[in-house]
Write a protein that holds these residues in place. Structure first.
Motif, PDB file in Angstrom:
ATOM      1  N   LEU A 202      78.744  38.721  44.818  1.00 48.25           N
ATOM      2  CA  LEU A 202      78.589  38.486  43.168  1.00 48.25           C
ATOM      3  C   LEU A 202      77.466  37.487  43.169  1.00 48.25           C
ATOM      4  O   LEU A 202      76.707  36.420  44.357  1.00 48.25           O
ATOM      5  N   ASP A 203      77.249  37.339  42.248  1.00 47.54           N
ATOM      6  CA  ASP A 203      76.010  36.645  41.793  1.00 47.54           C
ATOM      7  C   ASP A 203      76.259  35.408  41.164  1.00 47.54           C
ATOM      8  O   ASP A 203      76.803  34.795  40.359  1.00 47.54           O
ATOM      9  N   ASP A 263      66.933  34.091  54.540  1.00 44.81           N
ATOM     10  CA  ASP A 263      66.784  35.677  53.278  1.00 44.81           C
ATOM     11  C   ASP A 263      68.006  36.057  52.326  1.00 44.81           C
ATOM     12  O   ASP A 263      67.358  36.387  51.295  1.00 44.81           O
ATOM     13  N   LEU A 264      68.703  35.260  52.164  1.00 45.60           N
ATOM     14  CA  LEU A 264      69.847  34.862  51.745  1.00 45.60           C
ATOM     15  C   LEU A 264      71.337  34.158  51.147  1.00 45.60           C
ATOM     16  O   LEU A 264      71.595  33.864  52.674  1.00 45.60           O
ATOM     17  N   ALA A 288      74.689  44.719  55.070  1.00 38.34           N
ATOM     18  CA  ALA A 288      73.940  46.188  54.847  1.00 38.34           C
ATOM     19  C   ALA A 288      73.723  46.047  53.365  1.00 38.34           C
ATOM     20  O   ALA A 288      72.794  47.094  52.814  1.00 38.34           O
ATOM     21  N   GLY A 289      74.463  45.114  52.635  1.00 36.08           N
ATOM     22  CA  GLY A 289      73.921  44.946  50.989  1.00 36.08           C
ATOM     23  C   GLY A 289      72.954  45.062  50.691  1.00 36.08           C
ATOM     24  O   GLY A 289      71.871  44.935  50.150  1.00 36.08           O
ATOM     25  N   ALA A 290      72.431  43.786  51.863  1.00 28.43           N
ATOM     26  CA  ALA A 290      71.060  43.398  51.391  1.00 28.43           C
ATOM     27  C   ALA A 290      69.888  44.382  51.318  1.00 28.43           C
ATOM     28  O   ALA A 290      69.133  43.904  51.206  1.00 28.43           O
ATOM     29  N   THR A 295      71.785  46.847  44.920  1.00 28.95           N
ATOM     30  CA  THR A 295      73.511  46.040  44.807  1.00 28.95           C
ATOM     31  C   THR A 295      72.389  44.561  44.192  1.00 28.95           C
ATOM     32  O   THR A 295      71.795  44.120  44.470  1.00 28.95           O
ATOM     33  N   ILE A 296      73.776  44.088  44.038  1.00 27.89           N
ATOM     34  CA  ILE A 296      73.629  42.255  44.012  1.00 27.89           C
ATOM     35  C   ILE A 296      72.515  41.854  44.850  1.00 27.89           C
ATOM     36  O   ILE A 296      72.046  40.575  45.319  1.00 27.89           O
ATOM     37  N   ALA A 297      73.360  42.161  46.297  1.00 31.90           N
ATOM     38  CA  ALA A 297      72.960  41.358  47.651  1.00 31.90           C
ATOM     39  C   ALA A 297      70.712  41.504  47.833  1.00 31.90           C
ATOM     40  O   ALA A 297      69.999  40.694  47.736  1.00 31.90           O
TER      41      ALA A 297
END
Length: 356
Positions: A202-203, A263-264, A288-290, A295-297
């Protein structure tokens, strides 16, 4: 299992695995019947009770966990590992997820219990994760034919240093359960992803937060918790999770751009409390999402360098080595690797209370 476990006790090893702590059992020491097993474990852990005062649980989801271990009956694995999340203030025993932190202790426990022989200077085990069907490989330091818990590896969220246990997990299923990089669920843009742990990305700004709030601040925001849970319950069926109200998956991640050299930035609802750090397989899924465009990530993360994604969490940084690659059919597949520490805390017999 003894006929009278209340009087005779049950062999149990308390271990820290990564940033979690749990009770480890050999499968043959527990009842075969699931209902009887779950009732016994609730009595051992002291649930339901917010303090778990009459059991060995630690009054938090991260310390109310159980690992059940046995010799595998398949040629593809040496050890089988079943993870159970024990409810703290509710009489719930969940098996819809696995735990990558307790996974760090499976190899040492199996060696300690003589389920697999130690090999100098390092023992490699193939572990079947019964909750998910995935396979992990663990490499455990065993100089002189015994587990050596000492070492120089430090991980955020755990004081001191310990032995480095290398873990790698291969996943057969697609990492995007719906096949989409983004779905709209309950009025929010979300990414559903599973690279070892079902999570919803989620953002943070869509939920009115900046992203650097403490776990306590997030838990005190009742409106935020209710909205995150509303999205979780709506997203769960699309991830193959039924009756999510009684399960601890999917996990919910509020993401924001990095602020501390990573990174996040992450804040994880697990699902009703906020993680003080981040779980191993949660990190694998987020990382993996990043790496998947759209994707959101991916939209919030700094460009990944090499095969490493550094995730910021309330307790520090987690270096995730996760892959996301498309196969010939265009389906995203994943794998992950990590270094964790584990330590034997206590070994003996645990005595369940007579009744709940």
């Amino acid at each position: 299992m003894p006929a009278d476990a209340v009087r005779a006790g049950i062999p149990c090893m308390l271990m820290r695995g990564g940033t979690s702590k749990g009770a480890y059992f050999v499968a043959t020491d527990l009842p075969v019947d699931r209902a009887a097993r779950d009732d016994l474990l609730l009595r051992i852990m002291g649930s339901p009770d917010p303090r778990q005062i009459d059991g060995i649980g630690g009054a938090h989801p991260l310390t109310s966990k159980v690992a059940i271990v046995s010799v595998s009956d398949t040629d593809d694995a040496d050890i089988d590992y079943l993870f159970l999340q024990i409810g703290v203030d509710e009489p719930v025993v969940g098996d819809a997820q696995t735990c990558g932190n307790l996974l760090a202790g499976i190899g040492p426990f199996a060696i300690e219990r003589g389920l697999i022989p130690a090999v100098e200077p390092e023992t490699t085990l193939r572990i079947r994760l019964l909750n998910t069907g995935d396979t992990a490989t663990a490499r455990v330091p065993t100089p002189d034919g015994a587990v050596d818990y000492d070492g120089d590896l430090a991980i955020d969220g755990v004081p001191g240093v310990g032995c480095a246990i290398d873990l790698s997990v291969t996943r057969e299923a697609a990492v995007l359960p719906t096949g989409n990089a983004v779905d709209e669920i309950a009025g929010h843009r979300v990414t559903l992803i599973d690279n070892g742990m079902p999570v919803v990305l989620l953002d943070a700004t869509e939920f009115g937060i900046e992203g650097g709030e403490t776990p306590a601040e997030l838990e005190e925001d009742e409106d935020l918790r209710a909205e995150v849970e509303r999205v979780r319950l709506a997203a769960a069926p699309r991830m193959g999770v039924q009756d999510a109200g009684g399960q601890t998956v999917p996990k919910m991640f509020l993401l924001s751009p990095p602020a501390a050299g990573g990174d996040l930035r992450t804040r994880a609802f697990i699902p009703h409390r906020v993680h003080t750090s981040i779980g191993v397989l949660m990190a694998a899924s987020v990382a993996a999402g990043a790496r998947i465009p759209g994707t959101i990530a991916h939209a919030l993360a700094a460009p990944p360098q090499g095969d490493v994604t550094v995730l910021e969490h309330p307790g520090g940084l987690f270096t995730a080595r996760a892959e996301a690659m498309q196969d010939e059919a265009g389906i995203w597949r994943g794998a992950s690797a990590s270094e964790r520490t584990a330590r034997k805390l206590f070994d003996g017999r645990v005595f369940p209370r007579p009744r709940r």
